[in-house]
Design a protein around this motif. Sequence first.
Motif, PDB file in Angstrom:
ATOM      1  N   ALA A   1     -45.075 118.374 -83.194  1.00  0.00           N
ATOM      2  CA  ALA A   1     -44.408 117.295 -82.468  1.00  0.00           C
ATOM      3  C   ALA A   1     -43.359 117.856 -81.518  1.00  0.00           C
ATOM      4  CB  ALA A   1     -43.757 116.321 -83.453  1.00  0.00           C
ATOM      5  N   GLN A   2     -43.088 117.078 -80.464  1.00  0.00           N
ATOM      6  CA  GLN A   2     -41.984 117.378 -79.552  1.00  0.00           C
ATOM      7  C   GLN A   2     -41.213 116.095 -79.267  1.00  0.00           C
ATOM      8  OE1 GLN A   2     -41.242 118.880 -74.948  1.00  0.00           O
ATOM      9  NE2 GLN A   2     -42.837 119.913 -76.136  1.00  0.00           N
ATOM     10  N   SER A   3     -39.884 116.207 -79.268  1.00  0.00           N
ATOM     11  CA  SER A   3     -39.011 115.097 -78.908  1.00  0.00           C
ATOM     12  C   SER A   3     -38.803 115.098 -77.401  1.00  0.00           C
ATOM     13  CB  SER A   3     -37.663 115.249 -79.624  1.00  0.00           C
ATOM     14  OG  SER A   3     -36.722 114.321 -79.113  1.00  0.00           O
ATOM     15  N   ILE A   4     -38.971 113.929 -76.774  1.00  0.00           N
ATOM     16  CA  ILE A   4     -38.880 113.820 -75.314  1.00  0.00           C
ATOM     17  C   ILE A   4     -37.927 112.689 -74.956  1.00  0.00           C
ATOM     18  CG2 ILE A   4     -40.173 113.442 -73.176  1.00  0.00           C
ATOM     19  CD1 ILE A   4     -42.685 114.336 -74.751  1.00  0.00           C
TER      20      ILE A   4
ATOM     21  N   GLY B   1     -34.979 107.766 -83.484  1.00  0.00           N
ATOM     22  CA  GLY B   1     -33.931 108.205 -82.566  1.00  0.00           C
ATOM     23  C   GLY B   1     -33.849 109.716 -82.497  1.00  0.00           C
ATOM     24  N   ALA B   2     -32.734 110.193 -81.965  1.00  0.00           N
ATOM     25  CA  ALA B   2     -32.527 111.629 -81.817  1.00  0.00           C
ATOM     26  C   ALA B   2     -32.459 112.306 -83.184  1.00  0.00           C
ATOM     27  CB  ALA B   2     -31.247 111.889 -81.041  1.00  0.00           C
ATOM     28  N   GLY B   3     -32.982 113.523 -83.256  1.00  0.00           N
ATOM     29  CA  GLY B   3     -32.863 114.322 -84.467  1.00  0.00           C
ATOM     30  C   GLY B   3     -33.667 113.830 -85.642  1.00  0.00           C
ATOM     31  N   ALA B   4     -34.779 113.167 -85.405  1.00  0.00           N
ATOM     32  CA  ALA B   4     -35.615 112.702 -86.506  1.00  0.00           C
ATOM     33  C   ALA B   4     -36.141 113.892 -87.308  1.00  0.00           C
ATOM     34  CB  ALA B   4     -36.793 111.889 -85.959  1.00  0.00           C
TER      35      ALA B   4
ATOM     36  N   ASN C   1     -51.484 105.936 -70.525  1.00  0.00           N
ATOM     37  CA  ASN C   1     -50.152 105.475 -70.134  1.00  0.00           C
ATOM     38  C   ASN C   1     -49.344 105.115 -71.374  1.00  0.00           C
ATOM     39  OD1 ASN C   1     -50.571 105.730 -67.354  1.00  0.00           O
ATOM     40  ND2 ASN C   1     -51.493 103.707 -67.207  1.00  0.00           N
ATOM     41  N   VAL C   2     -48.102 105.558 -71.410  1.00  0.00           N
ATOM     42  CA  VAL C   2     -47.205 105.257 -72.525  1.00  0.00           C
ATOM     43  C   VAL C   2     -45.899 104.702 -71.971  1.00  0.00           C
ATOM     44  CG1 VAL C   2     -48.194 106.978 -74.082  1.00  0.00           C
ATOM     45  CG2 VAL C   2     -46.345 107.640 -72.528  1.00  0.00           C
ATOM     46  N   VAL C   3     -45.099 104.088 -72.852  1.00  0.00           N
ATOM     47  CA  VAL C   3     -43.850 103.435 -72.443  1.00  0.00           C
ATOM     48  C   VAL C   3     -42.678 104.128 -73.131  1.00  0.00           C
ATOM     49  CG1 VAL C   3     -42.573 101.255 -72.412  1.00  0.00           C
ATOM     50  CG2 VAL C   3     -45.053 101.253 -72.118  1.00  0.00           C
ATOM     51  N   GLY C   4     -41.562 104.248 -72.414  1.00  0.00           N
ATOM     52  CA  GLY C   4     -40.365 104.882 -72.956  1.00  0.00           C
ATOM     53  C   GLY C   4     -39.731 104.075 -74.070  1.00  0.00           C
TER      54      GLY C   4
ATOM     55  N   GLY D   1     -34.073 105.970 -76.545  1.00  0.00           N
ATOM     56  CA  GLY D   1     -33.827 107.087 -75.637  1.00  0.00           C
ATOM     57  C   GLY D   1     -34.644 108.322 -75.966  1.00  0.00           C
ATOM     58  N   TYR D   2     -35.405 108.265 -77.059  1.00  0.00           N
ATOM     59  CA  TYR D   2     -36.234 109.410 -77.465  1.00  0.00           C
ATOM     60  C   TYR D   2     -37.603 108.924 -77.905  1.00  0.00           C
ATOM     61  CZ  TYR D   2     -31.993 112.203 -77.467  1.00  0.00           C
ATOM     62  OH  TYR D   2     -30.843 112.849 -77.092  1.00  0.00           O
ATOM     63  N   SER D   3     -38.628 109.589 -77.405  1.00  0.00           N
ATOM     64  CA  SER D   3     -39.996 109.369 -77.868  1.00  0.00           C
ATOM     65  C   SER D   3     -40.500 110.670 -78.473  1.00  0.00           C
ATOM     66  CB  SER D   3     -40.904 108.953 -76.708  1.00  0.00           C
ATOM     67  OG  SER D   3     -40.465 107.740 -76.124  1.00  0.00           O
TER      68      SER D   3
END
Length: 224
Positions: free
Chosen positions: A84-87, A123-126, A160-163, A167-169
């Motif tokens: 996985a990568q956090s974007i 969110g961030a840092g999952a 296509n994906v949605v944000g 603030g993190y996907s």
Amino acid sequence: MRNILIALLLSAPALAQANLVQDGSFEETVVPNGTWNVFSSVGTGGVWKSISGSGIEIQRNVTGPASHLAQFVELDSHKNSAMAQSIGTAAGTNYSLNFDFTARPNTTAATNGLQAFWINSLGAGATTASILAAATAGNMIADLHPNTVTSNTWKTFSHNVVGSGTGYSYLVFKAAGTSDSYGTYLDNVNLSVAPVPEPETYALMGIGLAGLLAARRRKQQQSH
């Protein structure tokens, strides 16, 4: 007038945007040519993280060339694995996701399988456990089972994906074939958003087009 319209078109915002995925072609963790290795994370700073299985296998010209540049990933490393990568993404913004894949040459169809997930609920840092738990059918965007090949035959998957409102996907790839250390290859992962031209740009383009049409009509009238 034609030159003016061309200038207006060239001044419109460019549709192609920078890749938001870091190390999308898996070149930053280098393995020697003709070899492979398995890692717990790859990319500068470990941007791709292994979240299940035996790790992320990087190959370099082992069975054939990469789709882009020199290296690519096989997630059925020693057994089926996931990464996985956090974007960072903006809520409600539409993004275009593309990646290349091919069956591993000279293997059975059953051993090849690759799933992709787009997760907006974290969110961030999952944690790796929470990312893996969220990689469910509801968040699946691809379930690929490529046909067998005799050499690397790369195809492109687009979606296509949605944000995310957080603030993190999280982009997740997971091996889905028989867990036997042979599986689908992955390369050239790209995520981008194309900005929409501002209304003022459309107006200027419309004025230029109207001028061209008017000039053409005048020329036609004068020729009669």
